[in-house]
Design a protein around this motif. Structure first.
Motif, PDB file in Angstrom:
ATOM      1  N   VAL A  74       5.436   0.557  15.236  1.00  0.00           N
ATOM      2  CA  VAL A  74       6.557   1.489  15.191  1.00  0.00           C
ATOM      3  C   VAL A  74       7.244   1.362  13.830  1.00  0.00           C
ATOM      4  N   LEU A  75       7.167   2.419  13.035  1.00  0.00           N
ATOM      5  CA  LEU A  75       7.799   2.431  11.716  1.00  0.00           C
ATOM      6  C   LEU A  75       9.230   2.951  11.773  1.00  0.00           C
ATOM      7  N   GLY A  76       9.522   3.806  12.750  1.00  0.00           N
ATOM      8  CA  GLY A  76      10.857   4.363  12.879  1.00  0.00           C
ATOM      9  C   GLY A  76      11.087   4.904  14.268  1.00  0.00           C
ATOM     10  N   GLY A  95       8.391  -3.197  15.736  1.00  0.00           N
ATOM     11  CA  GLY A  95       7.613  -3.731  16.843  1.00  0.00           C
ATOM     12  C   GLY A  95       6.191  -3.196  16.846  1.00  0.00           C
ATOM     13  N   ALA A  96       5.347  -3.845  17.633  1.00  0.00           N
ATOM     14  CA  ALA A  96       3.944  -3.424  17.734  1.00  0.00           C
ATOM     15  C   ALA A  96       3.438  -3.684  19.136  1.00  0.00           C
ATOM     16  N   ASP A 139       3.084  -6.829  24.158  1.00  0.00           N
ATOM     17  CA  ASP A 139       4.274  -6.177  23.623  1.00  0.00           C
ATOM     18  C   ASP A 139       4.881  -7.135  22.599  1.00  0.00           C
ATOM     19  N   LEU A 140       4.819  -6.793  21.311  1.00  0.00           N
ATOM     20  CA  LEU A 140       5.222  -7.700  20.237  1.00  0.00           C
ATOM     21  C   LEU A 140       6.461  -7.164  19.537  1.00  0.00           C
ATOM     22  N   VAL A 153       8.837 -12.261  -1.915  1.00  0.00           N
ATOM     23  CA  VAL A 153       7.773 -11.922  -0.960  1.00  0.00           C
ATOM     24  C   VAL A 153       8.194 -12.303   0.455  1.00  0.00           C
ATOM     25  N   ARG A 154       7.971 -11.385   1.401  1.00  0.00           N
ATOM     26  CA  ARG A 154       8.126 -11.688   2.824  1.00  0.00           C
ATOM     27  C   ARG A 154       6.888 -11.171   3.548  1.00  0.00           C
ATOM     28  N   VAL A 155       6.205 -12.058   4.257  1.00  0.00           N
ATOM     29  CA  VAL A 155       5.008 -11.696   5.005  1.00  0.00           C
ATOM     30  C   VAL A 155       5.268 -11.931   6.486  1.00  0.00           C
ATOM     31  N   GLU A 156       5.183 -10.854   7.276  1.00  0.00           N
ATOM     32  CA  GLU A 156       5.294 -10.963   8.724  1.00  0.00           C
ATOM     33  C   GLU A 156       3.887 -10.971   9.301  1.00  0.00           C
ATOM     34  N   VAL A 157       3.580 -12.017  10.050  1.00  0.00           N
ATOM     35  CA  VAL A 157       2.220 -12.246  10.544  1.00  0.00           C
ATOM     36  C   VAL A 157       2.138 -11.803  11.997  1.00  0.00           C
ATOM     37  N   VAL A 158       1.388 -10.745  12.241  1.00  0.00           N
ATOM     38  CA  VAL A 158       1.191 -10.239  13.597  1.00  0.00           C
ATOM     39  C   VAL A 158      -0.010 -10.918  14.241  1.00  0.00           C
ATOM     40  N   SER A 159      -1.074 -11.109  13.465  1.00  0.00           N
ATOM     41  CA  SER A 159      -2.311 -11.694  13.966  1.00  0.00           C
ATOM     42  C   SER A 159      -2.904 -12.609  12.896  1.00  0.00           C
ATOM     43  N   GLY A 160      -3.514 -13.704  13.330  1.00  0.00           N
ATOM     44  CA  GLY A 160      -4.062 -14.650  12.368  1.00  0.00           C
ATOM     45  C   GLY A 160      -2.964 -15.536  11.806  1.00  0.00           C
TER      46      GLY A 160
END
Length: 301
Positions: A74-76, A95-96, A139-140, A153-160
């Motif tokens: 969800v971008l917006g 969210g994803a 539901d993430l 730099v900011r990295v949000e890790v969804v998988s891995g």
């Protein structure tokens, strides 16, 4: 991904860069674009397609899937979702949902209260032995992601995982999924498995990816640097640079090892051959995915 600091690292290249294909409005959405167009599956393996959608109503009412996993970001706005497992709820910006269709699921994706949703949906292929896996929904929320930071730099890790941060998503075929935000005039190197194929989609801003300039709405592809069928477990790095200025850059970076199996795709189903594809339609039409849910719309978040 994480690696031993002493391990040799190969520099990755970008083999091609592609703009999204804007398709405009249709009966379901206010606007649509194909970020990863389906069809040439050997060049995108293990990724099948990615669509960017802007919608208020009607959205995507009840429809089936089999043989894939979908990642909807969800971008917006706010996305309302429901499925034949009984899951229902909403996801806000950032969210994803990570859904394993596996043997078969019926679900819907709508704009909450028919107001507004802006989403990216990526289809991930599954190998033949997992195409009929147990259906699963994750539901993430944005606060669930692992986070790695360094200056600018900011990295949000969804998988891995990366930099010691691990994402919450469970998946059947190993995939690294990251959302990266870069300040202006910043250089960042992301480590990836050498056998992975990777893509970076510029959600907003601009960046140079392995020396290739990209703008908002463009995708850079980096193919495996070793044979995906080998036991080579080396690592590689993909370098991002942003120009001076006042605008941050946000990008979506996913990588995964190619599955290297035949793909038979038809509508919402992705199998390995035409016979399996026909069977998917028969199973859905004869109710083996379960009945179409009768869930009421979500009214309160």
């Amino acid at each position: 991904m994480d690696t031993d600091p002493g391990s040799p690292v190969t520099l990755r290249h970008v083999q091609r860069a592609e703009p999204r294909q804007v398709a405009g409005p249709d009966a379901q959405v206010d606007n649509k674009a194909l970020v990863i167009a389906p069809g040439d599956f050997r060049r995108t393996d293990p990724f099948l397609l990615m669509a960017e959608d802007w919608f208020s109503s009607t959205g995507f009412d009840w429809h089936p899937h089999r043989g894939i996993e979908t990642v909807t970001v969800v971008l917006g706005g706010v996305l309302e979702h429901g499925d034949s497992l009984g899951n229902a709820g909403t996801l806000g910006a950032g969210g994803a949902q990570w859904m394993t269709a596996g043997r078969g699921v019926i679900h819907r994706e709508l704009a909450y209260r028919d107001e507004y949703a802006h989403t990216l949906q990526l289809w991930l292929n599954l190998p033949s032995g997992q195409k009929l896996a147990q259906t699963r929904y994750q539901d993430l929320q944005q606060g669930d992601y692992g986070v790695y930071t360094e200056p600018g730099v900011r990295v949000e890790v969804v998988s891995g995982s990366t930099g010691g941060a691990r994402g919450p998503a469970a998946n059947l075929w190993p995939v690294t999924g990251l959302f990266v935000t870069l300040d202006p005039d910043t250089t960042y190197s992301q480590l990836l498995a050498s056998h992975d194929r990777a893509f970076a989609y510029i959600v907003s801003g601009t960046a140079t990816v392995a020396g290739r300039q990209l703008w908002e709405g463009e995708t850079a592809w980096s193919d495996p640097v070793v044979d995906p069928g080998s036991e080579d477990d080396s690592v590689s790095e993909l370098v991002f640079t942003t120009p001076p200025g006042n605008e941050r850059t946000t990008l979506m970076l996913f990588s995964g090892r190619p599955i290297r199996e035949p793909v038979a795709a038809g509508g919402p189903f992705v199998m390995n051959n035409e016979s399996e594809l026909r069977q998917a339609y028969v199973d859905f039409e004869e109710g083996r995915f379960g009945p179409v849910p009768r869930l009421a719309r979500v009214r309160n978040r």
